[in-house]
Design a protein around this motif. Structure first.
Motif, PDB file in Angstrom:
ATOM      1  N   PHE A  97     -24.819 -13.521 -11.078  1.00  0.00           N
ATOM      2  CA  PHE A  97     -25.805 -14.317 -10.337  1.00  0.00           C
ATOM      3  C   PHE A  97     -26.751 -13.402  -9.573  1.00  0.00           C
ATOM      4  CE2 PHE A  97     -26.404 -15.439  -5.812  1.00  0.00           C
ATOM      5  CZ  PHE A  97     -27.479 -16.317  -5.955  1.00  0.00           C
ATOM      6  N   LEU A  98     -26.189 -12.390  -8.906  1.00  0.00           N
ATOM      7  CA  LEU A  98     -27.002 -11.457  -8.122  1.00  0.00           C
ATOM      8  C   LEU A  98     -27.958 -10.686  -9.026  1.00  0.00           C
ATOM      9  CD1 LEU A  98     -27.366 -10.337  -5.220  1.00  0.00           C
ATOM     10  CD2 LEU A  98     -25.739  -8.538  -5.840  1.00  0.00           C
ATOM     11  N   LYS A  99     -27.467 -10.217 -10.166  1.00  0.00           N
ATOM     12  CA  LYS A  99     -28.305  -9.424 -11.066  1.00  0.00           C
ATOM     13  C   LYS A  99     -29.427 -10.260 -11.657  1.00  0.00           C
ATOM     14  CE  LYS A  99     -28.203  -6.032 -14.729  1.00  0.00           C
ATOM     15  NZ  LYS A  99     -27.411  -4.963 -15.338  1.00  0.00           N
ATOM     16  N   THR A 100     -29.121 -11.470 -12.094  1.00  0.00           N
ATOM     17  CA  THR A 100     -30.151 -12.341 -12.670  1.00  0.00           C
ATOM     18  C   THR A 100     -31.221 -12.671 -11.647  1.00  0.00           C
ATOM     19  OG1 THR A 100     -28.477 -13.327 -14.133  1.00  0.00           O
ATOM     20  CG2 THR A 100     -30.550 -14.512 -13.878  1.00  0.00           C
ATOM     21  N   LEU A 122     -27.200  -3.604  -3.460  1.00  0.00           N
ATOM     22  CA  LEU A 122     -27.917  -4.285  -4.533  1.00  0.00           C
ATOM     23  C   LEU A 122     -27.836  -3.472  -5.822  1.00  0.00           C
ATOM     24  CD1 LEU A 122     -31.238  -5.694  -3.005  1.00  0.00           C
ATOM     25  CD2 LEU A 122     -29.603  -6.983  -4.381  1.00  0.00           C
ATOM     26  N   PHE A 123     -28.107  -2.192  -5.704  1.00  0.00           N
ATOM     27  CA  PHE A 123     -28.122  -1.299  -6.861  1.00  0.00           C
ATOM     28  C   PHE A 123     -26.733  -1.211  -7.486  1.00  0.00           C
ATOM     29  CE2 PHE A 123     -28.598   2.532  -9.300  1.00  0.00           C
ATOM     30  CZ  PHE A 123     -29.946   2.591  -9.616  1.00  0.00           C
ATOM     31  N   PHE A 124     -25.722  -1.025  -6.654  1.00  0.00           N
ATOM     32  CA  PHE A 124     -24.344  -0.864  -7.139  1.00  0.00           C
ATOM     33  C   PHE A 124     -23.865  -2.097  -7.889  1.00  0.00           C
ATOM     34  CE2 PHE A 124     -19.846  -1.815  -6.225  1.00  0.00           C
ATOM     35  CZ  PHE A 124     -19.258  -0.811  -6.965  1.00  0.00           C
ATOM     36  N   VAL A 125     -24.010  -3.268  -7.276  1.00  0.00           N
ATOM     37  CA  VAL A 125     -23.522  -4.501  -7.901  1.00  0.00           C
ATOM     38  C   VAL A 125     -24.254  -4.769  -9.204  1.00  0.00           C
ATOM     39  CG1 VAL A 125     -23.295  -6.995  -7.655  1.00  0.00           C
ATOM     40  CG2 VAL A 125     -22.801  -5.509  -5.712  1.00  0.00           C
TER      41      VAL A 125
END
Length: 368
Positions: free
Chosen positions: A283-286, A14-17
């Motif tokens: 998408f993942l970050k938002t 999660l952190f990396f992406v």
């Protein structure tokens, strides 16, 4: 949603992406010193500053293993913590809006210029709201898939681009002096707004209470190491292809670099691979930042279900993003080191450090 649990490896993904996604397109090599070919040194210096900036939150996580950072604020400061909580609501809201605005800027400028801006905003928010309903665990599993695809795609791109690497473009080293790359490293670290999520995801990580400090430090150190290697390779490729002067004028340096790549003038269009990875990442970050924002609102309102605020929040976010998009020059100026560095460090480092100091003092007074 609050019953979901994730592992350290999932949190690392999660952190990396979340940290690397904007580097894939908006390579911020011209928004801070040294403003020459030494920008790759700023990427190197980013690593130690990122670890140092994370330490207050890591220590707080070890002291309060079952609490989010905003609930820790409430434990330490009591009613006064409401001020900090409101500030963090604004920060998460603002960062989410900036990510969406940059997503729309790229899509509407480089990919689908004739598509209405509102379509990008609404479509992304609908997908994010659906993902929010599933909770943090499915999001973490998706981050594992995204991390694998990102690393695999990046490996392919780097192998193809080896023949373009020109390390002479990185010379002369320290053309000005060492302080400029250091300042650049401090600025690049400030772009890691994901640091504050260490404290917000803390209670949702399955952990061994006897080794929280060690495990969390190891996870964050490895995550930032991956980010730094990734970031450094991208920076060297962009400098090799364009040189600093031309690269600093490009709106999307890495995307422009990928468009140049080809294999025997037959295998081309690698930007489609980049697009797939980048959209998954944004998408993942938002969704990740929206999820954290909903956690903060839930704690402030003391309600049982944070998803109840997802649709109202999205309805406020959409017009806000639509409002800031037309003035991208102001957004770029705000994201430069002169303004964003202090703004970001206030939330990711200074408030957590202030909280840690007060927590230590409070514990010592209780022992007496």
């Amino acid at each position: 949603m609050s019953n979901s649990r994730i592992s350290y490896s999932q949190f690392l993904c999660l952190f990396f992406v979340n940290r690397i996604v904007m580097v894939l397109t908006f390579l911020p090599i011209s928004n801070a010193p040294p403003k020459n070919q030494d920008v790759w040194l700023s990427v190197v210096f980013m690593y130690p500053f990122s670890i140092l900036a994370s330490l207050p939150l890591i220590y707080l996580c070890s002291m309060f293993p079952n609490q989010t950072f905003t609930s820790i604020l409430n434990i330490i400061f009591g009613r006064a913590s409401t001020i900090f909580t409101v500030l963090y609501i604004w920060f998460f809201f603002h960062i989410t809006a900036i990510q969406l605005a940059q997503f729309v800027e790229f899509m509407a400028t480089a990919v689908l210029p004739e598509t209405p801006i509102l379509f990008f905003i609404v479509t992304m928010l609908i997908v994010c709201i659906y993902a929010l309903q599933k909770g943090i665990e499915p999001l973490a599993r998706f981050s594992q898939i995204t991390t694998f695809i990102t690393l695999f795609s990046f490996a392919i791109i780097m192998i193809i681009s080896i023949r373009f690497f020109d390390f002479s473009s990185l010379k002369p080293i320290f053309e000005k002096n060492i302080s400029h790359p250091i300042v650049g490293g401090i600025y690049l670290c400030s772009l890691s707004s994901e640091i504050i999520t260490i404290g917000m995801i803390n209670p949702y990580i399955v952990k061994n209470k006897n080794s929280i400090l060690k495990d969390m430090t190891k996870t964050i150190a490895l995550a930032f190491l991956l980010v730094d290697i990734f970031y450094l390779a991208i920076t060297v490729l962009v400098l090799s292809l364009f040189g600093y002067t031309q690269a600093s004028r490009l709106s999307f340096p890495f995307y422009s670099a990928i468009k140049v790549l080809s294999v025997a003038e037959f295998l081309e269009r690698f930007e489609s691979l980049h697009m797939a990875v980048w959209i998954m990442g944004i998408f993942l970050k938002t969704t990740y930042f929206m999820y954290i924002l909903l956690i903060v609102i839930q704690e402030l309102r003391n309600t049982a279900d944070n998803f109840a605020y997802a649709i109202p929040f999205a309805c406020v976010l959409a017009p806000f993003v639509f409002y800031i998009i037309p003035d991208f020059l102001s957004l770029d100026r705000f994201m430069s080191y002169r303004y964003f560095t202090l703004y970001s460090y206030l939330f990711i480092f200074f408030i957590p450090l202030f909280t840690l100091i007060f927590a230590k003092i409070k514990l010592r007074l209780k022992k007496r």
